[in-house]
Design an enzyme around this catalytic site. Structure first.
Site, mmCIF file in Angstrom:
data_model
loop_
_atom_site.group_PDB
_atom_site.id
_atom_site.type_symbol
_atom_site.label_atom_id
_atom_site.label_comp_id
_atom_site.label_asym_id
_atom_site.label_seq_id
_atom_site.Cartn_x
_atom_site.Cartn_y
_atom_site.Cartn_z
ATOM 1 N N GLY A 9 23.362 -3.761 58.442
ATOM 2 C CA GLY A 9 22.841 -2.452 58.015
ATOM 3 C C GLY A 9 22.116 -1.800 59.168
ATOM 4 O O GLY A 9 21.007 -1.286 59.025
ATOM 5 N N GLY A 12 21.144 2.516 59.615
ATOM 6 C CA GLY A 12 20.232 3.271 58.755
ATOM 7 C C GLY A 12 18.985 3.704 59.517
ATOM 8 O O GLY A 12 18.895 3.564 60.740
ATOM 9 N N GLN A 13 18.015 4.217 58.745
ATOM 10 C CA GLN A 13 16.808 4.786 59.370
ATOM 11 C C GLN A 13 16.063 3.755 60.209
ATOM 12 O O GLN A 13 15.682 4.020 61.338
ATOM 13 C CB GLN A 13 15.872 5.347 58.281
ATOM 14 C CG GLN A 13 14.695 6.115 58.850
ATOM 15 C CD GLN A 13 13.538 6.288 57.872
ATOM 16 O OE1 GLN A 13 13.524 5.673 56.795
ATOM 17 N NE2 GLN A 13 12.572 7.101 58.241
ATOM 18 N N ASP A 35 27.468 -2.446 60.052
ATOM 19 C CA ASP A 35 27.115 -1.483 59.011
ATOM 20 C C ASP A 35 28.401 -1.140 58.271
ATOM 21 O O ASP A 35 29.497 -1.312 58.819
ATOM 22 C CB ASP A 35 26.502 -0.214 59.620
ATOM 23 C CG ASP A 35 25.638 0.538 58.611
ATOM 24 O OD1 ASP A 35 24.403 0.531 58.759
ATOM 25 O OD2 ASP A 35 26.193 1.128 57.646
ATOM 26 N N ILE A 36 28.242 -0.642 57.055
ATOM 27 C CA ILE A 36 29.445 -0.251 56.302
ATOM 28 C C ILE A 36 30.028 1.026 56.894
ATOM 29 O O ILE A 36 31.209 1.284 56.801
ATOM 30 C CB ILE A 36 29.138 -0.105 54.793
ATOM 31 C CG1 ILE A 36 30.417 -0.083 53.975
ATOM 32 C CG2 ILE A 36 28.262 1.117 54.509
ATOM 33 C CD1 ILE A 36 30.227 -0.514 52.548
ATOM 34 N N ASP A 52 31.131 -4.703 55.339
ATOM 35 C CA ASP A 52 30.377 -4.559 54.097
ATOM 36 C C ASP A 52 29.502 -5.801 53.944
ATOM 37 O O ASP A 52 30.004 -6.923 53.906
ATOM 38 C CB ASP A 52 31.365 -4.448 52.924
ATOM 39 C CG ASP A 52 30.670 -4.265 51.581
ATOM 40 O OD1 ASP A 52 29.423 -4.378 51.537
ATOM 41 O OD2 ASP A 52 31.368 -4.020 50.591
ATOM 42 N N TYR A 142 14.713 -0.062 42.336
ATOM 43 C CA TYR A 142 14.470 -0.390 43.746
ATOM 44 C C TYR A 142 13.275 -1.336 43.873
ATOM 45 O O TYR A 142 13.349 -2.389 44.521
ATOM 46 C CB TYR A 142 14.202 0.922 44.493
ATOM 47 C CG TYR A 142 13.756 0.780 45.923
ATOM 48 C CD1 TYR A 142 14.665 0.467 46.924
ATOM 49 C CD2 TYR A 142 12.423 1.011 46.289
ATOM 50 C CE1 TYR A 142 14.259 0.370 48.243
ATOM 51 C CE2 TYR A 142 12.016 0.914 47.605
ATOM 52 C CZ TYR A 142 12.939 0.596 48.582
ATOM 53 O OH TYR A 142 12.537 0.499 49.889
ATOM 54 N N LYS A 146 12.968 -5.222 45.061
ATOM 55 C CA LYS A 146 12.106 -5.645 46.173
ATOM 56 C C LYS A 146 11.180 -6.790 45.742
ATOM 57 O O LYS A 146 10.994 -7.757 46.481
ATOM 58 C CB LYS A 146 11.282 -4.460 46.711
ATOM 59 C CG LYS A 146 12.112 -3.433 47.458
ATOM 60 C CD LYS A 146 12.769 -4.026 48.691
ATOM 61 C CE LYS A 146 13.605 -3.043 49.470
ATOM 62 N NZ LYS A 146 14.405 -3.681 50.539
HETATM 63 N N1 SER Z 1 10.552 4.834 51.690
HETATM 64 C C1 SER Z 1 11.126 4.171 50.567
HETATM 65 C C2 SER Z 1 11.507 5.105 49.500
HETATM 66 O O1 SER Z 1 10.923 6.149 49.416
HETATM 67 C C3 SER Z 1 10.132 3.200 49.999
HETATM 68 O O2 SER Z 1 10.216 1.997 50.604
HETATM 69 O O3 SER Z 1 12.349 4.784 48.723
#
Ligand code: SER
Length: 315
Positions: A9, A12-13, A35-36, A52, A142, A146
């Site tokens: 991954g 990403g950011q 990364d995908i 993937d 989410y 986590k």
């Molecule tokens: N920055 C993330 C979000 O807003 C939180 O970990 O989903």
């Protein structure tokens, strides 16, 4: 010891900037990225495979081929998007972690990094200076992924002695790669719109205070944690990481110092408000300070200047 690093991954950011720092430290040839999606461009020397993360067999082949000493699993679906695709989010966030933990044990990868988030806290967690250990009742898929992930990490450490390390990232502000689908994304969108339109309609209310951090600080924290001696690491679930704490009205004021005519308005009833209201306002991070010397460096005023300058010249 020379390191071989795999980042899953990596486009990403966080992954993008983490990969750059790790390449600078360990040499581009020693940092394998996947990364995908393909990256927008591939710098010379960058090792990249389109893959993937849920395809366990190909991840296993990658691990066997490269025998990583460090693995970073950065693939995930963020909070707001995950609410729209709960099953997909659960699958991506959890199955990828389970696969990586299992393969790391099997292939004897020394160290694994996995990101948790302030999203793992919930409405019954203390809001101010949220401590490392407290009630955690995340309300989003989410956050639930986590929190479950944190428990899995500690489980693999206890059960398999896997050297797993993790940070509960706050909202991360960066300009190189823009995040998608997060609740804290307003703190990036606002700079872009300030430059383009002189106005931003914020999806969170003026006073919604959240923990935040500049990306360079977050990457530095990650490397500090990964380089700390194993005996210093007291937490094998995930470390609280504090930095800044501000609300949309604060960032708007800061932007007005640089762009005097900038205006902010506030949208009502955005679903992300409910998510933000369930998260901490600020984080207590003494374990990170004591165990691996954590100290943030970028105040909001510096972040605002950097963001406006770099987004401005990116256009
Ligand atoms: N920055 C993330 C979000 O807003 C939180 O970990 O989903």
């Amino acid at each position: 010891m020379s390191e071989t690093i795999i980042i899953l991954g990596a486009n990403g950011q966080i992954g993008t900037e983490l990969a750059t720092s790790l390449r600078q430290k360990h040499g581009a040839e020693n940092v394998i990225t996947t990364d995908i999606k393909e990256p927008d461009f591939l710098d010379k020397g960058v090792v990249f495979y389109q893959q993937d993360v849920l395809d366990k067999q190909s991840v296993e082949e990658l691990f066997k081929k490269h025998q990583p000493t460090q693995v970073y699993l950065m693939a995930a679906m963020l909070s707001a998007t995950a609410e729209n695709y709960p099953e997909k989010a659960w699958d991506l966030n959890m199955t990828s972690l389970l696969n990586v933990l299992d393969l790391a044990v099997k292939t004897k990868a020394n160290k694994v990094f996995w990101p948790s988030s302030i999203g793992a806290f919930g409405p019954n967690s203390p809001k101010e200076n949220t401590p490392q250990y407290c009630t955690m009742d995340p309300q989003t898929i989410y956050g639930i992924s986590k929190l479950a992930g944190e428990r899995l990490c500690e489980y693999y450490y206890n059960k398999h002695n896997l050297d797993i390390r993790s940070i509960r990232y706050p909202g991360l502000i960066s300009w190189k790669t823009i995040p998608g689908g997060g609740t804290t994304d307003y703190a990036i969108d606002i700079y872009k719109e300030a430059l383009e339109k002189g106005h931003y309609e914020c999806f969170l209310s003026a006073d919604t205070e959240l923990p935040m951090l500049y990306m360079d600080d977050a990457v530095r924290a990650t490397l500090q944690l990964m380089e700390a001696p194993a005996e210093n690491i007291r937490i094998r679930s995930s470390y609280n990481l504090g930095g800044l704490s501000f609300a949309p009205k604060d960032i708007a004021k800061d932007i007005q110092k640089e762009i005097p005519g900038f205006q902010i308005t506030y949208k009502k009833n955005d679903p992300r408000q409910i998510i933000a209201d369930s998260w901490p306002k600020s984080i207590e991070d003494s374990y990170a300070q004591e165990d691996w010397g954590w100290k943030p460096e970028y105040p909001l005023s510096a972040i605002t200047k950097i963001m406006l300058k770099n987004i401005g010249s990116k256009k």
